[in-house]
Design an enzyme around this catalytic site. Structure first.
Site, PDB file in Angstrom:
ATOM      1  N   LYS A  10      24.123  35.721  33.103  1.00 58.72           N
ATOM      2  CA  LYS A  10      23.674  36.993  33.639  1.00 58.72           C
ATOM      3  C   LYS A  10      22.777  36.804  34.872  1.00 58.72           C
ATOM      4  O   LYS A  10      22.730  37.675  35.733  1.00 58.72           O
ATOM      5  CB  LYS A  10      22.896  37.775  32.583  1.00 58.72           C
TER       6      LYS A  10
HETATM    7  C1  LIG Z   1      27.072  38.616  28.424  1.00 55.91           C
HETATM    8  C2  LIG Z   1      27.584  37.331  27.883  1.00 55.91           C
HETATM    9  C3  LIG Z   1      28.948  37.129  27.648  1.00 55.91           C
HETATM   10  C4  LIG Z   1      29.975  38.219  27.848  1.00 55.91           C
HETATM   11  O1  LIG Z   1      30.148  38.542  29.203  1.00 55.91           O
HETATM   12  P1  LIG Z   1      30.879  39.909  29.579  1.00 55.91           P
HETATM   13  O2  LIG Z   1      30.765  39.981  31.065  1.00 55.91           O
HETATM   14  O3  LIG Z   1      30.102  40.994  28.905  1.00 55.91           O
HETATM   15  O4  LIG Z   1      32.267  39.822  29.089  1.00 55.91           O
HETATM   16  C5  LIG Z   1      29.360  35.890  27.200  1.00 55.91           C
HETATM   17  N1  LIG Z   1      28.469  34.902  26.969  1.00 55.91           N
HETATM   18  C6  LIG Z   1      27.152  35.066  27.180  1.00 55.91           C
HETATM   19  C7  LIG Z   1      26.233  33.943  26.875  1.00 55.91           C
HETATM   20  C8  LIG Z   1      26.655  36.276  27.660  1.00 55.91           C
HETATM   21  O5  LIG Z   1      25.347  36.424  27.863  1.00 55.91           O
END
Ligand SMILES: *Cc1c(COP(=O)(O)O)cnc(C)c1O
Length: 497
Positions: A113
């Site tokens: 993120k």
């Molecule tokens: C948010 C997240 C995901 C999923 O990503 P999306 O964009 O919501 O599909 C997968 N792994 C981790 C560690 C995340 O923080």
């Protein structure tokens, strides 16, 4: 470049407006009216630039109302070397002849993120200066764990913003919870809700689209925006690292010019894999987009049957950031395979809201060939962590393990030998308990969370990330808990409106 809504074709706004609004008033998501194209020559040229240079080249195709100086300011601020634990920002780690792991968790909160949320506050403040005057932006976040912390870290003490994060009280890992409840900053609030991630997400969406609250806010010089992946300002920065991974494989002579690669993405809200889909549609040579789910396998079922059905039990798994039954960004794919028809998409989305399911047409199904969907059980996920550790000494987190397990199913089924990039979305240090249990439960079971952190550092031979060191001793500041029906009230109370 203009942006329209997936539910209202009459909307046509600039990227700055789309970023400040976050979501369209009628509940649709903003999408670019066309996807820009890059050629192989562009890709080669971008390949000679550092990460920030690559980011600027991609961003300027989407954010055409930003000046060169504004983009510079945003990108250089976001991808400072001091915030990332690798100067490559998103290094590739080769684990076998075919597979490389794209480490997207080198940012300040140890999750992918950060790749977008380090940038979003800059994009948002520049956007707001273009579209809103004398208004404070209130960022409302629903999080399955990682977005919350990454957004808090990105927005803390940013002038003219305030951030409120809601997380499911039992739906995040101990490290994720501590990261949020110890957050400092004079404009941050954190609240646990008695409910799951979908409850948090729909609560936030309904506050966003409530015209009465919006009016009240406007009177108080406040405007909502979103740091969730429904904000187009999250999606665009995520395209960059797929281009980056491709040019890196090219530079390492793993692939030849124009050769396709596959991409495997552990998926929840469908944001990360959607960015890979956009990259492919821009002209990046990508073959299959492998969509990996955990036991909340609503997307696997969708790709196998064309039916999206959220009416099922919500499972808490060891990959909590993917514990999602309403995958918001899928709407952007639906809109696209419906030929850009806001009407067709709107009708499916209202079926989802009313009945919890919808089915796409055969002609829409026929456009899903780019995707392969599958899922990994809890046992398969744990077995994958152990197997990769024993084979290579490299330790992956639970989310990345879901991707690696699904990739194995894909190659076992297809025999596809294409070079592949597996998106690694979190540091194993964020999910230490599950990771160490997978490696040797009997040995590690009795240790405390932070003893496990030190043990993981030893066996993986990597230093404990700063983000984890920081929460070892930090005091808990945020204790607020509310019912899922009290989110609106909580927001009003915190903001005093
Ligand atoms: C948010 C997240 C995901 C999923 O990503 P999306 O964009 O919501 O599909 C997968 N792994 C981790 C560690 C995340 O923080």
């Amino acid at each position: 470049m203009y942006y329209t809504s997936t539910r209202d074709k009459s909307i046509r706004i600039s990227s700055a407006e789309a970023i400040t609004k976050g979501i369209s008033a009628e509940g649709g998501l903003f999408v670019p009216t066309e996807i820009p194209h890059i050629t192989l020559d562009d890709i080669k040229r971008i390949g000679t630039l550092p990460y920030t240079g690559r980011a600027k080249e991609i961003l300027k195709l989407y954010l055409t109302d930003f000046t060169e100086d504004e983009l510079n300011y945003c990108v250089e601020g976001a991808y400072k070397k001091s915030s990332f634990s690798s100067e490559k920002i998103a290094p590739l780690y080769k684990i076998s002849d075919k597979e490389s792991i794209l480490e997207l968790w080198r940012g300040p909160t140890c999750a992918f993120k950060d790749m977008a949320l380090q940038l979003l506050p800059y994009l948002l403040s520049v956007s707001a200066s273009k579209t809103l005057k004398d208004t404070k932006i209130v960022i409302l976040v629903a999080t399955s764990g990682d977005t919350g912390k990454a957004a808090l870290e990105g927005f803390k003490d940013v002038d003219n913003t305030q951030i409120l994060v809601f997380y499911p009280v039992d739906g995040v890992s101990p490290m994720q919870k501590l990261q949020m409840t110890t957050q400092e900053g004079n404009n941050v609030s954190v609240c646990a809700i008695k409910g799951n991630f979908d409850d948090a997400q729909s609560g936030v969406k309904s506050i966003f689209t409530n015209s009465e609250i919006k009016k009240k806010f406007a009177e108080n010089h406040l405007a909502f925006s979103s740091a969730n992946s429904i904000n187009i300002g999250r999606l665009v920065p995520q395209i960059v690292y797929y281009v980056y991974a491709y040019v890196k494989l090219l530079a390492n002579e793993e692939i030849s010019e124009g050769e396709k690669i596959n991409v495997v993405v552990p998926t929840g809200n469908f944001g990360n894999i959607l960015a890979a889909f956009y990259a492919k549609n821009m002209g990046l040579p990508i073959g299959k987009l492998v969509c990996a789910s955990n036991e909340n396998k609503v997307l696997y079922d969708f790709f196998s049957t064309g039916v999206y059905d959220r009416n099922r039990e919500f499972k808490l798994t060891s990959s909590p950031s993917m514990d999602i039954l309403i995958s918001s960004n899928l709407e952007r794919l639906i809109y696209r395979i419906a030929g850009g028809s806001a009407e067709a998409n709107r009708s499916l989305m209202s079926q989802l809201k009313e009945n919890g399911h919808y089915e796409i047409t055969d002609s829409m199904k026929a456009q899903l060939d780019d995707f392969y969907g599958n899922y990994a059980s809890e046992k398969e996920t744990a077995d994958t962590i152990k197997a990769i550790y024993e084979d290579t000494g490299y330790v992956i987190d639970t989310h990345t393990a879901v991707a690696a397990a699904v990739y194995k199913k894909y190659t076992d089924n297809s025999g596809d030998k294409t070079k592949t990039v597996i998106a690694s979305t979190a540091s194993p240090f964020k999910f230490t308990r599950s990771v160490m249990d997978a490696i040797d439960k009997a040995k590690y079971d009795s240790m405390t969370d932070f003893e496990l952190v030190d043990e993981l550092s030893k066996i993986a031979n990597v230093a404990v990330p700063q983000a984890i060191e920081d929460i070892r001793t930090a005091p808990v500041i945020h204790n607020r808990v509310c019912d899922r029906t009290q989110m609106e009230e909580t927001v009003r109370k915190i903001l005093g409106v």
